[in-house]
Design a protein around this motif. Structure first.
Motif, PDB file in Angstrom:
ATOM      1  N   TRP A   1      17.871  -4.826  -5.017  1.00 21.81           N
ATOM      2  CA  TRP A   1      16.937  -4.345  -3.635  1.00 21.81           C
ATOM      3  C   TRP A   1      17.567  -4.801  -2.698  1.00 21.81           C
ATOM      4  CZ3 TRP A   1      13.916  -0.578  -3.647  1.00 21.81           C
ATOM      5  CH2 TRP A   1      13.504   0.168  -5.109  1.00 21.81           C
TER       6      TRP A   1
ATOM      7  N   TYR B   1      18.282  -2.853   0.923  1.00 19.90           N
ATOM      8  CA  TYR B   1      17.902  -3.076   2.229  1.00 19.90           C
ATOM      9  C   TYR B   1      18.751  -3.650   3.427  1.00 19.90           C
ATOM     10  CZ  TYR B   1      13.154  -2.330  -0.224  1.00 19.90           C
ATOM     11  OH  TYR B   1      11.993  -1.957  -0.769  1.00 19.90           O
TER      12      TYR B   1
ATOM     13  N   TYR C   1      12.505   3.517   3.629  1.00 18.86           N
ATOM     14  CA  TYR C   1      11.304   4.343   3.236  1.00 18.86           C
ATOM     15  C   TYR C   1      10.306   4.566   4.404  1.00 18.86           C
ATOM     16  CZ  TYR C   1      12.643   2.835  -1.595  1.00 18.86           C
ATOM     17  OH  TYR C   1      13.341   2.815  -2.808  1.00 18.86           O
TER      18      TYR C   1
ATOM     19  N   ALA D   1       5.053  -6.051  -4.167  1.00 22.95           N
ATOM     20  CA  ALA D   1       6.191  -5.246  -4.016  1.00 22.95           C
ATOM     21  C   ALA D   1       6.096  -4.406  -2.889  1.00 22.95           C
ATOM     22  CB  ALA D   1       6.401  -4.276  -5.191  1.00 22.95           C
TER      23      ALA D   1
ATOM     24  N   GLY E   1       8.227  -4.348  -0.331  1.00 26.17           N
ATOM     25  CA  GLY E   1       9.323  -3.726   0.274  1.00 26.17           C
ATOM     26  C   GLY E   1       9.636  -4.071   1.785  1.00 26.17           C
TER      27      GLY E   1
ATOM     28  N   ASN F   1       3.292  -0.665   4.408  1.00 26.76           N
ATOM     29  CA  ASN F   1       2.081  -0.365   4.059  1.00 26.76           C
ATOM     30  C   ASN F   1       1.289  -1.750   4.543  1.00 26.76           C
ATOM     31  OD1 ASN F   1       2.378   2.115   2.758  1.00 26.76           O
ATOM     32  ND2 ASN F   1       3.566   0.758   1.086  1.00 26.76           N
TER      33      ASN F   1
ATOM     34  N   ALA G   1      12.618  -8.933  -2.731  1.00 24.49           N
ATOM     35  CA  ALA G   1      13.595  -8.917  -2.072  1.00 24.49           C
ATOM     36  C   ALA G   1      13.746  -9.595  -0.670  1.00 24.49           C
ATOM     37  CB  ALA G   1      14.198  -7.523  -1.736  1.00 24.49           C
TER      38      ALA G   1
ATOM     39  N   ALA H   1       9.104 -13.340  -3.814  1.00 23.90           N
ATOM     40  CA  ALA H   1       8.784 -13.805  -5.238  1.00 23.90           C
ATOM     41  C   ALA H   1       8.629 -12.748  -6.087  1.00 23.90           C
ATOM     42  CB  ALA H   1       7.266 -14.290  -5.064  1.00 23.90           C
TER      43      ALA H   1
ATOM     44  N   ILE I   1       2.375   0.079  -4.450  1.00 25.64           N
ATOM     45  CA  ILE I   1       3.063   1.232  -3.992  1.00 25.64           C
ATOM     46  C   ILE I   1       4.408   1.596  -4.603  1.00 25.64           C
ATOM     47  CG2 ILE I   1       3.484   3.128  -2.175  1.00 25.64           C
ATOM     48  CD1 ILE I   1       0.370   2.629  -2.716  1.00 25.64           C
ATOM     49  N   PHE I   2       4.822   2.195  -5.574  1.00 26.70           N
ATOM     50  CA  PHE I   2       6.181   2.655  -6.000  1.00 26.70           C
ATOM     51  C   PHE I   2       6.810   1.285  -6.483  1.00 26.70           C
ATOM     52  CE2 PHE I   2       5.493   6.234  -3.034  1.00 26.70           C
ATOM     53  CZ  PHE I   2       5.389   7.604  -4.070  1.00 26.70           C
ATOM     54  N   LEU I   3       5.792   0.671  -7.270  1.00 24.54           N
ATOM     55  CA  LEU I   3       6.383  -0.447  -8.000  1.00 24.54           C
ATOM     56  C   LEU I   3       6.535  -0.198  -9.430  1.00 24.54           C
ATOM     57  CD1 LEU I   3       7.119  -3.837  -8.741  1.00 24.54           C
ATOM     58  CD2 LEU I   3       4.562  -4.036  -8.915  1.00 24.54           C
TER      59      LEU I   3
ATOM     60  N   LEU J   1       7.537  -1.137 -13.100  1.00 24.73           N
ATOM     61  CA  LEU J   1       7.887  -2.145 -13.854  1.00 24.73           C
ATOM     62  C   LEU J   1       8.034  -1.697 -15.301  1.00 24.73           C
ATOM     63  CD1 LEU J   1       5.419  -4.837 -12.578  1.00 24.73           C
ATOM     64  CD2 LEU J   1       7.885  -5.220 -12.223  1.00 24.73           C
TER      65      LEU J   1
ATOM     66  N   HIS K   1      13.085   8.696  -0.378  1.00 24.26           N
ATOM     67  CA  HIS K   1      11.495   9.447  -1.064  1.00 24.26           C
ATOM     68  C   HIS K   1      11.557  10.684  -0.220  1.00 24.26           C
ATOM     69  CE1 HIS K   1       9.312   5.691  -2.754  1.00 24.26           C
ATOM     70  NE2 HIS K   1      10.489   5.868  -3.391  1.00 24.26           N
TER      71      HIS K   1
HETATM   72  C1  SAM Z   1      10.480   1.619  -4.082  1.00 24.66           C
HETATM   73  S1  SAM Z   1      10.333   0.324  -3.264  1.00 24.66           S
HETATM   74  C2  SAM Z   1       8.556   0.427  -2.590  1.00 24.66           C
HETATM   75  C3  SAM Z   1       8.318  -0.501  -1.622  1.00 24.66           C
HETATM   76  C4  SAM Z   1       7.009  -0.470  -0.890  1.00 24.66           C
HETATM   77  N1  SAM Z   1       5.907  -0.798  -1.799  1.00 24.66           N
HETATM   78  C5  SAM Z   1       6.861   0.837  -0.361  1.00 24.66           C
HETATM   79  O1  SAM Z   1       6.126   1.581  -0.619  1.00 24.66           O
HETATM   80  O2  SAM Z   1       7.497   1.243   0.929  1.00 24.66           O
HETATM   81  C6  SAM Z   1      10.032  -1.005  -4.721  1.00 24.66           C
HETATM   82  C7  SAM Z   1       9.921  -2.294  -4.289  1.00 24.66           C
HETATM   83  O3  SAM Z   1       9.523  -3.002  -5.541  1.00 24.66           O
HETATM   84  C8  SAM Z   1      10.099  -4.419  -5.421  1.00 24.66           C
HETATM   85  N2  SAM Z   1      10.157  -4.943  -6.655  1.00 24.66           N
HETATM   86  C9  SAM Z   1      10.759  -4.608  -7.702  1.00 24.66           C
HETATM   87  N3  SAM Z   1      10.296  -5.327  -9.019  1.00 24.66           N
HETATM   88  C10 SAM Z   1       9.622  -6.292  -8.406  1.00 24.66           C
HETATM   89  C11 SAM Z   1       9.268  -7.774  -8.720  1.00 24.66           C
HETATM   90  N4  SAM Z   1       9.397  -8.002 -10.112  1.00 24.66           N
HETATM   91  N5  SAM Z   1       8.641  -8.451  -7.948  1.00 24.66           N
HETATM   92  C12 SAM Z   1       8.432  -8.435  -6.435  1.00 24.66           C
HETATM   93  N6  SAM Z   1       8.899  -6.927  -6.064  1.00 24.66           N
HETATM   94  C13 SAM Z   1       9.561  -6.097  -6.766  1.00 24.66           C
HETATM   95  C14 SAM Z   1      11.634  -3.997  -4.816  1.00 24.66           C
HETATM   96  O4  SAM Z   1      12.044  -5.173  -4.263  1.00 24.66           O
HETATM   97  C15 SAM Z   1      11.110  -2.883  -3.846  1.00 24.66           C
HETATM   98  O5  SAM Z   1      10.828  -3.492  -2.359  1.00 24.66           O
END
Ligand code: SAM
Length: 212
Positions: A17, A21, A28, A53, A55, A59, A76, A99, A117-119, A121, A197
């Motif tokens: 990530w 970035y 995004y 998450a 980013g 948001n 990140a 974190a 949003i778009f997290l 896992l 996206h």
């Molecule tokens: C597709 S981006 C979406 C970012 C933001 N939510 C947006 O809509 O613009 C996914 C985000 O999830 C974060 N991410 C992924 N796994 C994570 C974790 N375990 N803990 C924190 N952030 C995480 C990435 O660093 C990234 O910024």
């Protein structure tokens, strides 16, 4: 956050990530996610909002501009640095944390809204995070979720290709057992958010409210 060894899965996640970035472009975009905008009516004025998450901050900053008291978390550091810059340029304050959300202490009864949003896992981590998020919401608080669903790789317009990170609506709704499900939806919508996206995508959306 302490520095993990380079072969640690968390280090790999951060490296992925952070490299995405790196640079000045907001990959995004700087406009908020459409579903977050549509969900604002369900979030009380002056609400304490946690953006998981988050980013590059599009948001969290928009929610702060609407009068919410916002905390944003992302794994990140490069994304969080951009979120801070965006907040500063927008004249709002957002508390930020670098974190891993799967380990971040969200507290108890602490938030009026939690936004994800778009997290994407793995299922076990997603479910554990959502169960902890319910604990972290104040009674009457709301969880807002949008992510790409299992059909998204066919569209090729964004999101991870790995099937184990893309969850059907029913699985996400089940995470919020005991909450009132105010909105559930899966289907195709146009997603235009920065360079990454781009176009019609298969999304899953849930709004769950913790019972008062
Ligand atoms: C597709 S981006 C979406 C970012 C933001 N939510 C947006 O809509 O613009 C996914 C985000 O999830 C974060 N991410 C992924 N796994 C994570 C974790 N375990 N803990 C924190 N952030 C995480 C990435 O660093 C990234 O910024």
């Amino acid at each position: 956050m302490s520095s993990p060894a380079p072969d640690d899965p968390l280090a790999k996640l951060q490296a992925f990530w952070n490299s995405r970035y790196a640079g000045d472009e907001f990959v995004y975009g700087t406009e908020p996610n459409d579903f977050v905008v549509r969900s604002l009516a369900r979030i009380a004025e002056g609400a304490r909002v946690l953006c998981l998450a988050d980013g590059e901050g599009r948001n969290s900053v928009w929610l702060a501009r609407q009068g919410c008291r916002v905390t944003a978390v992302d794994v990140a550091a490069e994304g969080v640095a951009k979120a801070r810059r965006l907040a500063h340029a927008s004249g709002v304050e957002v508390e930020t944390h670098v974190a891993d959300v799967t380990r971040f202490d969200m507290g108890h009864d602490a938030w009026d809204a939690i936004v994800s949003i778009f997290l994407h896992l793995p299922a076990k981590a997603r479910r554990a995070l959502h169960r902890r998020a319910i604990e972290a919401l104040a009674p009457g608080g709301v969880f807002v979720y949008e992510a790409y669903g299992p059909q998204q790789p066919r569209f090729g317009t964004g999101g991870p290709p790995e099937a184990h990170l893309l969850h059907p609506l029913g699985d996400v709704v089940a995470d919020f057992d005991g909450c009132a499900i105010e909105h559930r939806h899966e289907g195709v919508r146009a997603v235009h958010e920065g360079r990454l996206h781009r176009g019609d995508g298969y999304v899953v959306q849930v709004i769950a409210r913790k019972r008062g």
